[in-house]
Design a protein around this motif. Structure first.
Motif, PDB file in Angstrom:
ATOM      1  N   TYR A   1      50.437  38.094  32.877  1.00 29.52           N
ATOM      2  CA  TYR A   1      49.568  38.815  33.817  1.00 29.52           C
ATOM      3  C   TYR A   1      48.927  37.872  34.819  1.00 29.52           C
ATOM      4  O   TYR A   1      48.830  38.164  36.004  1.00 29.52           O
ATOM      5  CB  TYR A   1      48.494  39.553  33.032  1.00 29.52           C
ATOM      6  N   ARG A   2      48.490  36.682  34.329  1.00 26.06           N
ATOM      7  CA  ARG A   2      47.891  35.718  35.243  1.00 26.06           C
ATOM      8  C   ARG A   2      48.888  35.279  36.303  1.00 26.06           C
ATOM      9  O   ARG A   2      48.531  35.076  37.465  1.00 26.06           O
ATOM     10  CB  ARG A   2      47.389  34.502  34.477  1.00 26.06           C
ATOM     11  N   LYS A   3      50.143  35.153  35.887  1.00 27.27           N
ATOM     12  CA  LYS A   3      51.145  34.768  36.860  1.00 27.27           C
ATOM     13  C   LYS A   3      51.325  35.834  37.921  1.00 27.27           C
ATOM     14  O   LYS A   3      51.588  35.544  39.073  1.00 27.27           O
ATOM     15  CB  LYS A   3      52.479  34.511  36.155  1.00 27.27           C
ATOM     16  N   ARG A   4      51.230  37.096  37.504  1.00 25.38           N
ATOM     17  CA  ARG A   4      51.441  38.193  38.467  1.00 25.38           C
ATOM     18  C   ARG A   4      50.233  38.403  39.349  1.00 25.38           C
ATOM     19  O   ARG A   4      50.353  38.656  40.539  1.00 25.38           O
ATOM     20  CB  ARG A   4      51.754  39.494  37.721  1.00 25.38           C
ATOM     21  N   SER A   5      49.048  38.375  38.803  1.00 23.71           N
ATOM     22  CA  SER A   5      47.894  38.792  39.594  1.00 23.71           C
ATOM     23  C   SER A   5      46.727  37.819  39.571  1.00 23.71           C
ATOM     24  O   SER A   5      45.715  38.049  40.208  1.00 23.71           O
ATOM     25  CB  SER A   5      47.395  40.137  39.076  1.00 23.71           C
ATOM     26  N   ASN A   6      46.892  36.715  38.842  1.00 25.09           N
ATOM     27  CA  ASN A   6      45.826  35.720  38.774  1.00 25.09           C
ATOM     28  C   ASN A   6      44.511  36.337  38.327  1.00 25.09           C
ATOM     29  O   ASN A   6      43.440  35.997  38.814  1.00 25.09           O
ATOM     30  CB  ASN A   6      45.653  35.028  40.137  1.00 25.09           C
ATOM     31  N   LEU A   7      44.586  37.310  37.373  1.00 26.67           N
ATOM     32  CA  LEU A   7      43.403  37.978  36.847  1.00 26.67           C
ATOM     33  C   LEU A   7      43.275  37.673  35.369  1.00 26.67           C
ATOM     34  O   LEU A   7      44.263  37.638  34.641  1.00 26.67           O
ATOM     35  CB  LEU A   7      43.492  39.487  37.052  1.00 26.67           C
ATOM     36  N   SER A   8      42.053  37.504  34.911  1.00 22.19           N
ATOM     37  CA  SER A   8      41.789  37.256  33.496  1.00 22.19           C
ATOM     38  C   SER A   8      40.923  38.369  32.938  1.00 22.19           C
ATOM     39  O   SER A   8      39.844  38.642  33.445  1.00 22.19           O
ATOM     40  CB  SER A   8      41.076  35.911  33.325  1.00 22.19           C
ATOM     41  N   ASP A   9      41.427  39.032  31.873  1.00 23.11           N
ATOM     42  CA  ASP A   9      40.721  40.178  31.300  1.00 23.11           C
ATOM     43  C   ASP A   9      39.314  39.823  30.870  1.00 23.11           C
ATOM     44  O   ASP A   9      38.405  40.640  30.960  1.00 23.11           O
ATOM     45  CB  ASP A   9      41.531  40.703  30.108  1.00 23.11           C
ATOM     46  N   SER A  10      39.122  38.603  30.434  1.00 26.42           N
ATOM     47  CA  SER A  10      37.816  38.228  29.903  1.00 26.42           C
ATOM     48  C   SER A  10      36.737  38.167  30.975  1.00 26.42           C
ATOM     49  O   SER A  10      35.551  38.157  30.661  1.00 26.42           O
ATOM     50  CB  SER A  10      37.912  36.877  29.188  1.00 26.42           C
ATOM     51  N   THR A  11      37.144  38.086  32.222  1.00 23.15           N
ATOM     52  CA  THR A  11      36.154  37.993  33.306  1.00 23.15           C
ATOM     53  C   THR A  11      35.772  39.334  33.872  1.00 23.15           C
ATOM     54  O   THR A  11      34.969  39.404  34.801  1.00 23.15           O
ATOM     55  CB  THR A  11      36.718  37.121  34.443  1.00 23.15           C
ATOM     56  N   TRP A  12      36.320  40.403  33.315  1.00 24.37           N
ATOM     57  CA  TRP A  12      36.078  41.734  33.881  1.00 24.37           C
ATOM     58  C   TRP A  12      35.062  42.508  33.037  1.00 24.37           C
ATOM     59  O   TRP A  12      35.071  42.442  31.819  1.00 24.37           O
ATOM     60  CB  TRP A  12      37.385  42.535  33.945  1.00 24.37           C
ATOM     61  N   LYS A  13      34.233  43.286  33.714  1.00 23.47           N
ATOM     62  CA  LYS A  13      33.231  44.112  33.053  1.00 23.47           C
ATOM     63  C   LYS A  13      33.409  45.564  33.470  1.00 23.47           C
ATOM     64  O   LYS A  13      33.493  45.871  34.658  1.00 23.47           O
ATOM     65  CB  LYS A  13      31.826  43.639  33.433  1.00 23.47           C
ATOM     66  N   LEU A  14      33.500  46.463  32.494  1.00 20.85           N
ATOM     67  CA  LEU A  14      33.711  47.889  32.770  1.00 20.85           C
ATOM     68  C   LEU A  14      32.406  48.656  32.642  1.00 20.85           C
ATOM     69  O   LEU A  14      31.693  48.515  31.642  1.00 20.85           O
ATOM     70  CB  LEU A  14      34.765  48.456  31.815  1.00 20.85           C
ATOM     71  N   THR A  15      32.075  49.443  33.662  1.00 15.00           N
ATOM     72  CA  THR A  15      30.930  50.347  33.616  1.00 15.00           C
ATOM     73  C   THR A  15      31.441  51.770  33.753  1.00 15.00           C
ATOM     74  O   THR A  15      32.028  52.129  34.774  1.00 15.00           O
ATOM     75  CB  THR A  15      29.946  50.037  34.757  1.00 15.00           C
ATOM     76  N   SER A  16      31.218  52.575  32.727  1.00 11.41           N
ATOM     77  CA  SER A  16      31.789  53.926  32.687  1.00 11.41           C
ATOM     78  C   SER A  16      30.784  54.962  33.164  1.00 11.41           C
ATOM     79  O   SER A  16      29.587  54.852  32.912  1.00 11.41           O
ATOM     80  CB  SER A  16      32.226  54.252  31.254  1.00 11.41           C
ATOM     81  N   PHE A  17      31.314  55.992  33.861  1.00  7.39           N
ATOM     82  CA  PHE A  17      30.493  57.117  34.272  1.00  7.39           C
ATOM     83  C   PHE A  17      30.964  58.419  33.653  1.00  7.39           C
ATOM     84  O   PHE A  17      30.340  59.459  33.858  1.00  7.39           O
ATOM     85  CB  PHE A  17      30.514  57.256  35.800  1.00  7.39           C
ATOM     86  N   GLN A  18      32.070  58.396  32.949  1.00  2.00           N
ATOM     87  CA  GLN A  18      32.643  59.587  32.320  1.00  2.00           C
ATOM     88  C   GLN A  18      33.182  59.185  30.956  1.00  2.00           C
ATOM     89  O   GLN A  18      33.297  58.006  30.623  1.00  2.00           O
ATOM     90  CB  GLN A  18      33.805  60.158  33.165  1.00  2.00           C
ATOM     91  N   ARG A  19      33.563  60.172  30.143  1.00  2.00           N
ATOM     92  CA  ARG A  19      34.302  59.884  28.918  1.00  2.00           C
ATOM     93  C   ARG A  19      35.703  59.411  29.309  1.00  2.00           C
ATOM     94  O   ARG A  19      36.405  60.084  30.076  1.00  2.00           O
ATOM     95  CB  ARG A  19      34.398  61.130  28.050  1.00  2.00           C
ATOM     96  N   LEU A  20      36.119  58.261  28.808  1.00  7.58           N
ATOM     97  CA  LEU A  20      37.379  57.657  29.213  1.00  7.58           C
ATOM     98  C   LEU A  20      38.403  57.742  28.089  1.00  7.58           C
ATOM     99  O   LEU A  20      38.060  57.602  26.913  1.00  7.58           O
ATOM    100  CB  LEU A  20      37.173  56.188  29.596  1.00  7.58           C
ATOM    101  N   ASN A  21      39.669  57.962  28.461  1.00 11.84           N
ATOM    102  CA  ASN A  21      40.757  57.931  27.485  1.00 11.84           C
ATOM    103  C   ASN A  21      41.703  56.787  27.782  1.00 11.84           C
ATOM    104  O   ASN A  21      42.899  56.862  27.548  1.00 11.84           O
ATOM    105  CB  ASN A  21      41.500  59.263  27.454  1.00 11.84           C
TER     106      ASN A  21
END
Length: 1010
Positions: A655-675
């Motif tokens: 994934y890092r090779k494709r998008s240079n993104l790291s899951d550990s650096t992301w924070k999710l804020t929910s406004f609805q029930r998510l599936n």
């Protein structure tokens, strides 16, 4: 051969004699020829493109029987009354070929063009009404060429601009001159004072240049009605107004008049209505009042001082007295309470004091009694509802004492009671709780005592809340803070469907909350803090669609916080000082809730800022498991863990090779029930899922949970150096979409924040954006992109009308049901998304703005929007109001009808300008229609929507309708069986915060439109 002069003279004499003798019998034969006059009418019908409303105009019938036509005894036409017939073409010159015409009334049509000077040829015209049409330009300087017999001239509700010409003062036969609600932006002439026969003068709602009331107007001795509301008047009211002895109706409200109220105005013996509200008038109210026929006095919203004149008590015809928002002092004359016709009394926000007159309501059918924000003491008058028509009692923020009037307990008409912030005591009458019309009862911060009766419908003081409260289905606001109420909250209390606010904090309530809360669909605020409630927090609270403010602090709630609360997008949550345990829902693990969970020793979180103990290291223990079983389970778990770690590392590297993104650096804020999870989203941000891109970033269509469901992801901020403009757009969109819910506004599911990129996750819209359907473009991406692919299906008229209504619902909610109102600022067809059923949803709130409170700047530092949709005043002044969205919506209506794009025309014009020219030039609307909807059975509806689009795109904002009016017009165009009520469609409005509620309620006073 020479002519005989004598013979020639005799011949001439015979001819002259014949003409003289026959003149009484045949002099008007040509003009009175019924066939000729009918042919003129049929020609007029043809000129107007044979409107269906005149289909009964046929050669085979007698035109004098047509309802629009009046004939005299000689069968000559004297009146044309063609009202509300959808006339869309100009008035032709041949109308005046009807030589006996004295009366023309063409009001409430869509007649375009300039002032019809051809009517100068109607030499006997006495009555001319062209109001509520689309006439434009300036009034001609030669308007004095109208018939000298003209008595009535009504041009109200058109689009005339410039000055009112001085020549209008030459029409000395005028009895009524009405020029209300045009676009005049020049001046009105002094020569109006020369109209010596004038009885009605109406110039209201025009943007004239600042101007004094001319002293020449005081020469109008026959004038009965003077209506100059919102005409930019300045200076003082002429003292000579007291010499206009015929005056009955005076309305000079909403101007900038200053100085004193002339003494003479209250000496006008015929005066019945006096509106001077919302000016800058100062000083005292004149003491001597001889205008004993006065029915309504409105002097509100000035800076008047002194006391209320005693002579007001002599006005036996007075029905309404509005003096609110002044600086009046002293006592209210006792005699005012005895006025026999008084219905409405409004004394909001003054410095009045003393005891309220005890006879209010005793001798009159009092309806609204409003005396808040003063210094009154003593008791509330006990006869307020003596005649059983009282609607409201508003007396908060005084120093009132004594008991609540017992007569109000049987006042079936009562709807509103606001007596909070006084020193009232004793028991509330039992009957008050059973009043079926009562919607608001606000009695907090008093000294009331006693128990609630069995038939309670509303509030409480001490004792339990009885089950009978379920009978009050219309109750909207329950304010009962800081009383002595006790016992459990009954299940029946949760059955009140209209409740929006429940404040029961600071009481002695105990027991469990009802587990099933299903009817509070409109509830926005629930405050049960500082009670003795116990048990678990009901999970059903998380299913209330409008809940925004929840305070359960200072109780004895135990158990875990139900995860359903995480579904709610709560701007305010307080669960502190309870006995809750377990981990808080992950939706609340952010700094916004750092004081929401304090003093709950059993709660834990891994977010240090929340002030809770850490959840790390906790294990689930079970004495029933053997050590061997635990070891086996641990071994298996270890194996799976290692496999998961290896797999995760492998996937993350890819994934890092494709998008240079790291899951550990992301924070999710929910406004609805998510599936779905954060990982589901991040792993799918690949080019294969890209469906759109625009100025704000890229848009992806991502499948979730291996199902047929999709979400749309807007990704912005790809660069390390964050663009502050994009940051503002992101914060604006999250702020707005995270706090509003409406079926015609796109649903924001969650946002995911990373170091260099932010993601907004929306519901997916199968039918893409409206612009692709009506313009049939085949672009690979739209400017918005939160949608799907376009099918090759024609968007027929019923679907277009459905889309217009849905969009209007969304905007109406934003403008009229949110507080403060929300201004989108970039309404356009590419921001109207369509689901699988072609239901419209408004998207892209990056440019939206909360309309700020009055008194604060309401301009934007940067103009934002799209060419063709941008209201002219916004582009010019950057002023923000709801009317800029109305303009943009009008452009969308024109797009739906014409199929043309908003920038249709050359580089300096737009679709709105083209449509207006098309209409003003008298061209048939059918020529402007999209060929896909040119279907005769829908033409009337399409025609109405086209005209509504023109109204919404009026160059001047104050001439545009409000969105709630636009919505009602569109709803009336729906086929029978499909009609829905706007109030049923919209969800509950956002809550006013308590600090701003008082000013809002004050502006809702009954006298704003008396």
């Amino acid at each position: 051969m020479t002519k005989n002069p004598l013979s020639s003279s005799i011949v001439h004499l015979y001819i002259l004699t014949f003409l003289i003798l026959t003149l009484p019998f045949h002099g008007n034969t040509q003009n009175n020829d019924p066939n000729q006059e009918q042919s003129i009418l049929l020609r007029l019908k043809q000129h107007w493109s044979n409107p269906p409303s005149l289909s009964h105009w046929t050669p085979s019938s007698d035109h004098c029987t047509w309802p629009e036509i009046t004939c005299d005894n000689g069968h000559a036409i004297t009146k044309l009354e063609i009202i509300d017939k959808n006339i869309t073409n100009t008035i032709p010159p041949f109308v005046c070929d009807l030589k006996n015409l004295t009366y023309i009334d063409f009001h409430y049509n869509y007649i375009p063009g300039f002032f019809p000077t051809a009517l100068y040829n109607c030499s006997d015209l006495e009555y001319l009404d062209l109001s509520l049409n689309y006439l434009v330009g300036t009034l001609p300087d030669d308007i004095k060429q109208l018939s000298p017999q003209l008595e009535y001239l009504n041009l109200a509700g058109n689009n005339f601009t410039g000055d009112i010409p001085a020549a209008i003062g030459s029409l000395t036969g005028l009895v009524s001159l009405q020029l209300v609600a045009n676009l005049f932006n020049g001046s009105f002439p002094l020569e109006i004072g020369d109209l010596s026969n004038l009885e009605e003068l109406a110039l209201s709602n025009n943007g004239f240049k600042p101007q004094y009331i001319p002293s020449s107007f005081t020469k109008l001795k026959k004038l009965r009605n003077l209506w100059m509301t919102e005409t930019n008047l300045i200076g003082e009211i002429p003292e000579g107004i007291g010499n206009m002895s015929a005056l009955e109706y005076v309305d000079l409200s909403v101007n900038s008049l200053s100085g004193l109220i002339p003494d003479g105005i209250f000496l006008l013996k015929n005066l019945t209505i006096l509106y001077l509200h919302k000016n800058r008038l100062s000083g005292s109210i004149p003491r001597t009042v001889e205008a004993l026929n006065l029915q309504v006095i409105d002097l509100s919203k000035n800076t008047l001082t002194g006391t209320i004149p005693d002579d007001f008590g002599k006005l036996t015809s007075l029905t309404g007295l509005a003096l609110y928002f002044n600086q009046l002092s002293g006592e209210v004359p006792v005699s005012i309470g005895r006025l026999p016709q008084l219905e409405n009394i409004g004394l909001w926000s003054n410095n009045l004091s003393g005891v309220l007159p005890p006879d209010f309501g005793r001798y009159s059918k009092l309806k609204k009694f409003e005396v808040p924000l003063n210094q009154f003491h003593g008791e509330l008058p006990k006869y307020l509802c003596a005649n059983m028509e009282l609607i409201g009692v508003i007396a908060f923020d005084n120093k009132l004492t004594g008991e609540f009037p017992g007569s109000l307990g049987s006042c079936d008409s009562l709807e509103i009671v606001r007596v909070h912030d006084n020193q009232l005591s004793g028991k509330i009458p039992d009957g008050l709780w059973t009043l079926l019309n009562l919607t608001t009862l606000m009695i907090s911060n008093n000294l009331f005592s006693g128990q609630l009766p069995d038939k309670l419908m509303n509030n409480q003081f001490s004792g339990p809340i009885p089950a009978g409260i379920s009978s009050w289905e219309r109750l909207e606001v329950l304010r009962a803070s800081n009383n002595l109420f006790s016992g459990a909250i009954p299940q029946e209390f949760t059955a009140l469907p209209s409740l929006s606010t429940v404040l029961l904090d600071g009481n002695q309530l105990s027991g469990h909350l009802p587990s099933k809360i299903i009817s509070w669909k409109s509830l926005t605020t629930l405050n049960l803090s500082r009670n003795q409630l116990s048990g678990e927090i009901p999970a059903s609270l998380g299913l209330l669609p409008g809940l925004l403010y929840l305070d359960l602090s200072g109780n004895e709630f135990s158990g875990q916080i139900p995860p359903e609360l995480g579904i709610l997008r709560l701007p305010s949550l307080n669960l502190s000082s309870n006995k809750l345990s377990g981990r808080i829902p992950h939706e609340f693990e952010n700094a916004a809730f750092d004081s929401s969970f304090l003093n709950n020793s059993g709660l834990c979180s891994n977010i240090p800022s929340l002030g809770l103990r850490s959840c790390r290291g906790e294990t689930m223990k079970s004495n029933k498991l053997s050590s061997h079983f635990i070891a086996a389970v641990s071994s298996i778990a270890a194996v799976f863990f290692l496999v998961a770690v290896v797999y995760t590392i492998y996937m993350c590297r890819g994934y890092r090779k494709r998008s240079n993104l790291s899951d550990s650096t992301w924070k999710l804020t929910s406004f609805q029930r998510l599936n779905f999870t954060k990982a589901d989203i991040l792993s799918s941000l690949i080019d294969g899922n890209l469906i759109g891109q625009g100025g704000s970033g890229r848009v992806y269509r991502i499948p979730i949970n291996r199902s047929a469901e999709y979400v749309a992801i807007k990704r912005i901020w790809d660069n390390v150096n964050i663009d502050h403009k994009l940051e503002r757009e992101f914060l604006a969109e999250v702020q707005i979409l995270g706090t509003i819910r409406h079926s015609n506004i796109v649903k924001l599911l969650c946002c995911i924040s990373g170091k260099n990129s932010k993601l907004l996750v929306y519901e997916y819209m199968e039918n893409y954006s409206l612009d692709r359907w009506i313009h049939r473009t085949q672009r690979p991406y739209s400017s918005n992109g939160i949608s799907g692919s376009v099918h090759h299906v024609i968007l027929d008229w019923p679907k277009r009308l459905q889309i217009a209504i849905g969009t209007a619902h969304g905007l109406c909610y934003m403008h009229h049901h949110c507080s403060p109102p929300i201004i989108h600022r970039d309404v356009k067809s590419s921001n109207i998304l369509l689901d699988s059923e072609f239901n419209a949803k408004i998207a892209d709130f990056g440019l939206a703005r909360l309309l700020i409170k009055r008194g604060e700047p309401n301009t934007m530092s940067v103009v934002a929007g799209s060419f063709g949709y941008m209201a002219p005043e916004y582009a010019r002044t950057r002023r923000v109001s709801e009317k800029i969205d109305v303009y943009s919506f009008g452009v969308i209506l024109l797009e739906l009808v014409s199929g043309k794009e908003a920038h249709y025309g050359d580089e300096t014009s737009s679709l709105a300008e083209w449509a207006r020219r098309h209409f003003q030039e008298g061209k048939p609307i059918v020529e402007a229609l999209d060929e896909d909807i040119n279907e005769p059975q829908y033409f009337e509806e399409i025609n109405s929507v086209f005209k509504l689009g023109l109204m919404c795109t009026n160059p001047l904002p104050w001439s545009r309708p409000a969105m709630n009016d636009v919505l009602q017009i569109l709803l009336r165009l729906q086929p029978l069986g499909e009609k829905i009520n706007a109030n049923e469609y919209d969800v509950a409005p956002l809550l006013q915060n308590s600090e701003s509620e008082r000013s809002l309620k004050c502006d809702d006073s009954i006298f704003t439109s008396v």
